[in-house]
Structures are given as structure tokens and as C-alpha cells.
Scaffold this active site. Structure first.
Site, PDB file in Angstrom:
ATOM      1  N   CYS A   1      44.310  36.766  48.844  1.00  0.00           N
ATOM      2  CA  CYS A   1      43.769  36.833  47.473  1.00  0.00           C
ATOM      3  C   CYS A   1      42.518  37.708  47.539  1.00  0.00           C
ATOM      4  O   CYS A   1      41.401  37.212  47.475  1.00  0.00           O
ATOM      5  CB  CYS A   1      43.413  35.451  46.946  1.00  0.00           C
ATOM      6  SG  CYS A   1      44.669  34.181  47.180  1.00  0.00           S
ATOM      7  N   ALA A   2      42.700  39.004  47.680  1.00  0.00           N
ATOM      8  CA  ALA A   2      41.641  39.884  48.150  1.00  0.00           C
ATOM      9  C   ALA A   2      40.603  40.262  47.108  1.00  0.00           C
ATOM     10  O   ALA A   2      39.504  40.683  47.461  1.00  0.00           O
ATOM     11  CB  ALA A   2      42.250  41.161  48.750  1.00  0.00           C
ATOM     12  N   GLY A   3      40.935  40.175  45.819  1.00  0.00           N
ATOM     13  CA  GLY A   3      39.989  40.630  44.814  1.00  0.00           C
ATOM     14  C   GLY A   3      38.705  39.805  44.781  1.00  0.00           C
ATOM     15  O   GLY A   3      38.741  38.599  45.026  1.00  0.00           O
TER      16      GLY A   3
ATOM     17  N   GLY B   1      37.314  42.233  46.699  1.00  0.00           N
ATOM     18  CA  GLY B   1      37.402  43.099  47.869  1.00  0.00           C
ATOM     19  C   GLY B   1      36.294  42.973  48.890  1.00  0.00           C
ATOM     20  O   GLY B   1      36.323  43.673  49.911  1.00  0.00           O
ATOM     21  N   GLY B   2      35.308  42.101  48.682  1.00  0.00           N
ATOM     22  CA  GLY B   2      34.207  41.996  49.635  1.00  0.00           C
ATOM     23  C   GLY B   2      34.644  41.542  51.011  1.00  0.00           C
ATOM     24  O   GLY B   2      34.324  42.176  52.023  1.00  0.00           O
ATOM     25  N   LYS B   3      35.369  40.436  51.088  1.00  0.00           N
ATOM     26  CA  LYS B   3      35.835  39.952  52.394  1.00  0.00           C
ATOM     27  C   LYS B   3      36.837  40.920  53.005  1.00  0.00           C
ATOM     28  O   LYS B   3      36.853  41.127  54.217  1.00  0.00           O
ATOM     29  CB  LYS B   3      36.443  38.564  52.253  1.00  0.00           C
ATOM     30  CG  LYS B   3      35.440  37.477  51.870  1.00  0.00           C
ATOM     31  CD  LYS B   3      36.110  36.128  51.792  1.00  0.00           C
ATOM     32  CE  LYS B   3      35.131  35.066  51.299  1.00  0.00           C
ATOM     33  NZ  LYS B   3      34.724  35.296  49.884  1.00  0.00           N
TER      34      LYS B   3
ATOM     35  N   GLU C   1      46.461  41.334  46.157  1.00  0.00           N
ATOM     36  CA  GLU C   1      45.808  40.770  44.970  1.00  0.00           C
ATOM     37  C   GLU C   1      46.807  40.776  43.822  1.00  0.00           C
ATOM     38  O   GLU C   1      47.477  41.778  43.578  1.00  0.00           O
ATOM     39  CB  GLU C   1      44.563  41.589  44.611  1.00  0.00           C
ATOM     40  CG  GLU C   1      43.928  41.266  43.291  1.00  0.00           C
ATOM     41  CD  GLU C   1      43.547  39.793  43.145  1.00  0.00           C
ATOM     42  OE1 GLU C   1      43.851  39.206  42.088  1.00  0.00           O
ATOM     43  OE2 GLU C   1      42.953  39.240  44.101  1.00  0.00           O
TER      44      GLU C   1
ATOM     45  N   ASP D   1      51.866  38.647  44.259  1.00  0.00           N
ATOM     46  CA  ASP D   1      51.582  37.236  44.047  1.00  0.00           C
ATOM     47  C   ASP D   1      51.657  36.508  45.380  1.00  0.00           C
ATOM     48  O   ASP D   1      52.725  36.457  46.013  1.00  0.00           O
ATOM     49  CB  ASP D   1      52.597  36.659  43.054  1.00  0.00           C
ATOM     50  CG  ASP D   1      52.335  35.200  42.711  1.00  0.00           C
ATOM     51  OD1 ASP D   1      51.471  34.574  43.343  1.00  0.00           O
ATOM     52  OD2 ASP D   1      53.008  34.689  41.797  1.00  0.00           O
TER      53      ASP D   1
ATOM     54  N   CYS E   1      34.697  29.120  47.252  1.00  0.00           N
ATOM     55  CA  CYS E   1      33.276  29.178  46.887  1.00  0.00           C
ATOM     56  C   CYS E   1      32.985  27.996  45.971  1.00  0.00           C
ATOM     57  O   CYS E   1      32.500  28.148  44.850  1.00  0.00           O
ATOM     58  CB  CYS E   1      32.946  30.497  46.212  1.00  0.00           C
ATOM     59  SG  CYS E   1      31.160  30.742  46.033  1.00  0.00           S
TER      60      CYS E   1
END
Length: 459
Positions: free
Chosen positions: A272-274, A276-278, A297, A325, A395
Site C-alpha cells: 500500500c505504497a501511497g 510513497g515515503g516508505k 497502490e 488492489d 500510523c
């Protein structure tokens, strides 16, 4: 009989008018940090006015629920009966009167001018009357009056400026430490920058190196002033977010082909990359070991943000970006050596950076998110090759989004999974009692309240 002439209005102060327009966007669903950043970039204010607008917007969003209770008492009516536009004017006025060093006459007068210009002359008198009543007491006196009749948790929620349900969860998790933790959510953090491994050096960031992450630095001011950030060789990322990515990269996997050190071995996946920071940090860490990152994403606009974050990487191990997905993935099972599952969550761990979220979120949001979180973690376990490691990350410190999700998925999983303690440097008090899982906190570690569970898939 001659008509009495209306007093000529000077019009609203430009800085307050800009803050009001941003607050209206937030009230209609925008993210405060994004709306504020765009407004400041377009307005090109000097540093003093930009700081004033920032405090007006962030502070008003942070204490909005508290100010609504003050305004209800001062106006003698439910704030839901006020025009939304007028309510935002009154919130801005309340913040100046109760939490900023703005003289009362200036805050009230500016509020009246703003209300007349943005809402209409007919509300000027009401604005004047309500703000004058707000100004009659300091914030501490308002809180004492409003706390009358509240139980201990209700009073805690009011004085720390959180909804009751969030205060209840903090008390459940932290006991007597809850007040300190809730208060930490009201302190805006210094921006934290991060280098993309292999693309930039820490010395390019300036500022003070982060305490535990070797890739970060805290630097006041606009991150876009740093060349490496503008060029995509560095970015903005909380230290907690850096630490969970580093923990996955350095986790001790098995001895099977998924964990071989040779180039061309199994790639890594950010499920779930969005935004994109990680992914940007993991891409560099993967490339250092001859691996390639696949960043997936589901939302197209967020997939574009991921691609933007990864734009500086090139070469044989440059990351790939998919719009897919994670609960119905296009990749084969058991394909990846490392899987990051930073799942959608309530964001209760980032309230210091997203001040409006505490009032926007509802307890029912947890009910809505938990099934998705379980599904994504199950998919992440399926994606890991034997010996591979999954990082389940939120988070949010809420127990239903963290330990309960992990426990439920592991119980239902048909694979053998071993929880791992992180091998990378972490604060010594970050490990949860009774298990190897990690919970970071703003008041303890000056990071977002990130949760991490490292899970090795044994077969």
C-alpha cells in the site's frame, strides 16, 4: 428622517483572509497541511505573515472541537445552527483570543471585518457580540467552566483538546501517561527529512541528525529549500516511518531462496505504497542488496505520487510502480522476500501533523477499517516467500487496528508465521510488553505513534 450612514469597513486583513479560505477548504474535506502548503506557495507571503497564517490554520484546526464548545457557551446556541462559513470565522477569532498573543480589540475587530466581507454584513453584529464574550475569559477559565460535571476522562479530553473516544483509548493504552501523550499531539513537529539511500548524503540535508535513523535529519523551514528534496534524492518523512522501513529491511529472514543475497533474488513489495515515503526509502535499501522494489497502490492519483517519490531512482534495480488492489493482487503468491503492509488506518498516530483529523475521525471509522486491514495483512503473508518477512504497520496506536488485527490474522492464517523482534536500532522502550511488537509515541520518542509487527513466514 435621514438615514444613518454605515461605518466604512476597511476590509479583512489579507493574512487572516487567506487563513479563513484555507480553513473553509479544510471544513469541506481538504487536508490542512496540503491546503495550507498550496495556499502559502501561491500567496508568496513574507516569512512573518506565512508563520502567522500557519499558526492560525494549524492551531484553529487542532483546537476546533474545544473552540466549538466555547463558542456554544458564548453564543448560547448549538454551533451546528450557525452558518458553516461564520463558524470558521468565529473559530479563527477564538484561536487568536485564547491561544495567541493577539490583543482582544484587534482579534475582535479583525473577526468582524472578516465576517462582514466573507459571510455578509448582517452577521457582523453577532460576530462582535460572540467574540467579545469569548474574550471575557482566558482559555484556562473556559476549560474549568466547561469541565464542570465532566468525569475524569471527559475533563482530560477537554483540557488536551481531543474527542472523548480518543482520550479513552489513550487511557486504556497508557494509563497515567495518557495526558502527556495527548498533550504531545498538540505540539507541531519540526520537519524531518530523509535521504534516498545511494542518491544523497545526510550532510546535504542540514539540520540535526535524527536520533535513531541513520538516514534522517530534523530541519526547520521549508523542505523545498533543500536541493536534494527538490530533485527527489531526499524527501520529507517522520523518523518513525523511517524506522519501520529500516526494521523491515534489516529483519532476519530464513535461509531459503527468498532471502538469498545474490542479485536477481526475490524482490521486495510495498503493498500500500501511497504516497510513497516508505517506498522511496525501501527502494534504496533494496537496491543496496541487489534487490528491486515493487510499489503497489490501489488509487491512481496516489500511484502517481509514488512514482513521483521514486523518480530519482534508475538502473537495473529501479523500482516498479503498479496501480493494483492489494486484496486482489496481480502477482503470484510467495513471490517476495520482504513485504511492507502499511495499511490504511485512522491516522491517530499523526495527530500532531494532521491537526484536523482528531475532529474528523469517528469511532465507526475503526469498524470500517479493520476488515480491510485484516485482508491486506493476509494478502501480505500470502505474497511472502518462505523465509520472507512481512511488516504490518499502522500510523495508529488503537488496539483494534494493531495487536488485534495481527492476532486475528495469524490465528486464521494457514501458514507458519514467527513474530520477530526488530534487529535495527530502536528506542529501548518501544517494544510492547508481552511481545516483540513495536509502538512508538510522540511524547517518548518525538516520532509519530507508529505500530510495527515483523512477521517471518516460515513455510
Amino acid at each position: 428622517m435621514p438615514h444613518r450612514k454605515l461605518a466604512r469597513r476597511r476590509g479583512p486583513d489579507p493574512a487572516r483572509a487567506l487563513a479563513y479560505r484555507v480553513l473553509r477548504e479544510v471544513s469541506e474535506g481538504a487536508y490542512a497541511n496540503l491546503a495550507l502548503g498550496q495556499a502559502l506557495a501561491d500567496a508568496r507571503l513574507d516569512a512573518r505573515d506565512a508563520a502567522f497564517v500557519t499558526e492560525l490554520v494549524a492551531g484553529t484546526c487542532r483546537l476546533a472541537g474545544t473552540y466549538d464548545r466555547v463558542l456554544a457557551a458564548a453564543s448560547g446556541r448549538d454551533v451546528a445552527r450557525l452558518q458553516p462559513a461564520l463558524l470558521d470565522v468565529l473559530r479563527l477569532g477564538a484561536h487568536q483570543l485564547l491561544s495567541m498573543r493577539v490583543p482582544a480589540h484587534a482579534a475582535v475587530g479583525a473577526g468582524v471585518e472578516l465576517a462582514a466581507a466573507e459571510v455578509g454584513e448582517k452577521v457582523a453584529g453577532l460576530t462582535n457580540a460572540v467574540l467579545r464574550k469569548v474574550a471575557a475569559r482566558p482559555l484556562d477559565a473556559w476549560l474549568a467552566a466547561l469541565s464542570a460535571g465532566e468525569d475524569a476522562v471527559g475533563a482530560l479530553a477537554l483540557r488536551t483538546h481531543h474527542p472523548r473516544w480518543i482520550a479513552e483509548e489513550y487511557v486504556r493504552l497508557l494509563g497515567d501517561e495518557a495526558e502527556e501523550a495527548l498533550a504531545a499531539n498538540n505540539v507541531s513537529p519540526v520537519p524531518t527529512l530523509v535521504v534516498r539511500p545511494g542518491l544523497a548524503d545526510l550532510s546535504e540535508l542540514g539540520g540535526e541528525p535524527t536520533r535513531w535513523s541513520p538516514f534522517g535529519a530534523r530541519r526547520p523551514g521549508n523542505p523545498a529549500d533543500v536541493d536534494a528534496v527538490r530533485q527527489g534524492r531526499a524527501g520529507v518523512q517522520d523518523e518513525g516511518s523511517q524506522l519501520v522501513a529500516l526494521a523491515l529491511a534489516e529483519a532476519s529472514g530464513g535461509e531459503g531462496p527468498a532471502d538469498a543475497d545474490a542479485p536477481g533474488a526475490a524482490p521486495w513489495l510495498d503493498l500500500c505504497a501511497g504516497p510513497g515515503g516508505k517506498a522511496a526509502l525501501l527502494a534504496g535499501l533494496a537496491a543496496d542488496g541487489g534487490r528491486r522494489l515493487v510499489a503497489s497502490e490501489v488509487a491512481e492519483h496516489r500511484a502517481r505520487l509514488v512514482a513521483q517519490a521514486l523518480r530519482a531512482y534508475s538502473g537495473d534495480h529501479a523500482p516498479a510502480v503498479l496501480c493494483a488492489d492489494g486484496t486482489a493482487p496481480p502477482w503470484r503468491e510467495a513471490s517476495f522476500a520482504r513485504v511492507m503492509a502499511d495499511v490504511p488506518c485512522t491516522g491517530l498516530g499523526a495527530l500532531r501533523r494532521r491537526p484536523e483529523a482528531r475532529w474528523r475521525r469517528r469511532p465507526g471509522d475503526v469498524d470500517d477499517l479493520v476488515p480491510l486491514q485484516r485482508s491486506l495483512l493476509a494478502s501480505a503473508l500470502d505474497a511472502a516467500a518462505p523465509g520472507g518477512v512481512v511488516a504490518y504497520v499502522t500510523c495508529s496506536p488503537h488496539h483494534r487496528e494493531t495487536t488485534e488485527v495481527v492476532g486475528a490474522v495469524l490465528q486464521a492464517s494457514g501458514r507458519s508465521v514467527t513474530p520477530l523482534a526488530p534487529a535495527s536500532p530502536l528506542p529501548p522502550d518501544a517494544l510492547l510488553a508481552g511481545g516483540p511488537f513495536v509502538q512508538l509515541w510522540p511524547h517518548r520518542h518525538a516520532t509519530d505513534a507508529m505500530f510495527l509487527a515483523l512477521l517471518r513466514v516460515d513455510n
